[in-house]
Design an enzyme around this catalytic site. Structure first.
Site, PDB file in Angstrom:
ATOM      1  CD  GLU A  93      -6.380  11.550  -9.830  1.00  0.00           C
ATOM      2  OE1 GLU A  93      -6.930  12.620  -9.577  1.00  0.00           O
ATOM      3  OE2 GLU A  93      -6.394  11.555 -10.964  1.00  0.00           O
ATOM      4  CG  HIS A 123      -5.188 -10.965  -4.495  1.00  0.00           C
ATOM      5  ND1 HIS A 123      -3.188 -10.507  -4.601  1.00  0.00           N
ATOM      6  CD2 HIS A 123      -4.698 -11.918  -4.051  1.00  0.00           C
ATOM      7  CE1 HIS A 123      -3.286 -11.986  -4.652  1.00  0.00           C
ATOM      8  NE2 HIS A 123      -4.059 -12.834  -4.208  1.00  0.00           N
ATOM      9  CE  LYS A 157      -3.868 -15.457  -0.866  1.00  0.00           C
ATOM     10  NZ  LYS A 157      -5.304 -15.081  -1.803  1.00  0.00           N
TER      11      LYS A 157
END
Length: 362
Positions: A130, A281, A322
């Site tokens: 885009e 993620h 994480k």
């Protein structure tokens, strides 16, 4: 006794309070009797409550990333993959979904790439194409309620309340196909091993347009990762190209090693993630490789009740390693098109002189 309220009611309603800590912030919004000062309005969000206070905390967290990033560090000889370590006290990962590039948030993201204010970018296929397509033709403002059947008959694609003429993708095909031919030629004659990040780097060079996020990522050597690069118009064109001129290969293994190394060999890391899904993620999982990011800001409207990673709060990422256990991550429940330009104004743009000083020296 008739003139006395029941004691059970009085005890319930007039229950005494314990003392709150003296340093606990007190709720107070902006007083417009002071005039119109938009920066002061934004600063007042921290003590306004609800998501306004989350907005203020997100600004604090990003400014902490920037402060740490500006700390001088000794440059090492490079990691095991031969990439020299960036002279940065904090490696900032920026992730965003494709709709934000389709929107005017693209210009805020381009600003960050143009001035080399972030170190690693992760996005979707649409987040790449885009941007490039906007260099070839315009996206227009429409309405969420426009009927899909009528738009399809007219060859107009809808992204929320944005409209993209299908001709834009035809122009994209005309621009992209010769580049794919050249990439295949270099693969076959020079042994070039193309990864998605190398392909995006090449596309940023070829577009040669200062409006493009990926032109500036190319110019400033900011790696851009998109592990699902075929999931969009780019994939459509690669599919068509495989019939016209077959054999082009994209190696995702090379990119996962390169991305993870950005986290593993960083002194500190910060994550700024707009939206959810793959980009959220992918960045978080890379930071697992170093036992978690030191700073994190999530901006999305996702909820956690369905167990999706997109809606998960930062604390879930802490449980996976994480995000570090001593971090102070922030999730801002908001439409990024509303808040991200304001966040940039109160963080990166506010510190632009300091953040671009080293670049000017280079």
């Amino acid at each position: 006794m008739a003139d006395l309220a029941p004691s059970v009611a009085m005890e319930a309603v007039l229950k005494p309070s314990c003392d709150l800590p003296e340093d606990m912030p007190k709720i107070k919004g902006y007083d417009f009797n002071q005039g119109v000062d938009l920066q002061a309005v934004l600063k007042s969000y921290l003590t306004t409550g609800f998501q306004a206070s989350r907005f203020g905390l997100a600004i604090q967290e990003i400014n902490n990333m920037i402060e740490k990033r500006l700390e001088p560090v000794e440059a090492d000889e490079g990691n095991e993959d031969g990439e020299s370590s960036r002279r940065s006290g904090c490696t900032i990962f920026l992730g965003y979904t494709s709709n934000l590039i389709s929107s005017g948030v693209r210009e805020s993201i381009r600003y960050l790439a143009e001035h080399k204010m972030v170190d690693v970018i992760v996005t979707t296929a649409g987040g790449i194409e885009e941007d490039l397509i906007k260099c070839l033709a315009h996206t227009y403002l429409g309405d969420f309620s426009l009927p899909g059947k009528e738009l399809r008959q007219r060859g107009i694609n809808r992204i929320g309340n944005l409209l993209v003429p299908n001709d834009n993708y035809c122009k994209f095909e005309d621009w992209l196909m010769p580049i794919l031919d050249q990439m295949l030629l270099e693969q076959n004659t020079e042994g070039t091993c193309w990864t998605p990040s190398k392909m995006i780097h090449r596309l940023g060079k070829e577009i040669n347009n200062t409006d493009s996020v990926y032109y500036w990522a190319y110019k400033n050597d900011i790696p851009v990762f998109s592990p699902a690069l075929t999931d969009g118009s780019l994939g459509d064109m690669i599919y068509f190209h495989s019939y016209k001129n077959p054999g082009l290969i994209l190696d995702i293994v090379g990119d996962i090693r390169r991305l993870n190394s950005q986290a593993v060999f960083a002194k500190k890391t910060g994550m700024i993630i707009l939206g959810g899904g793959l980009v959220k993620h992918h960045i978080a999982n890379a930071n697992l490789m170093r036992n978690g990011a030191d700073y994190a800001v999530f901006v999305n409207t996702g909820q956690e009740f369905d167990g999706s990673d997109s809606g998960a709060r930062p604390d879930e990422a802490v449980s996976w390693g994480k995000i570090r256990t001593d971090a102070k991550p922030v999730k801002l429940y908001a439409d990024a098109s509303l808040v991200f330009p304001l966040i940039v104004a109160e963080t990166f743009a506010l510190h632009a002189d300091k953040m671009t000083a080293s670049k000017k020296k280079d």
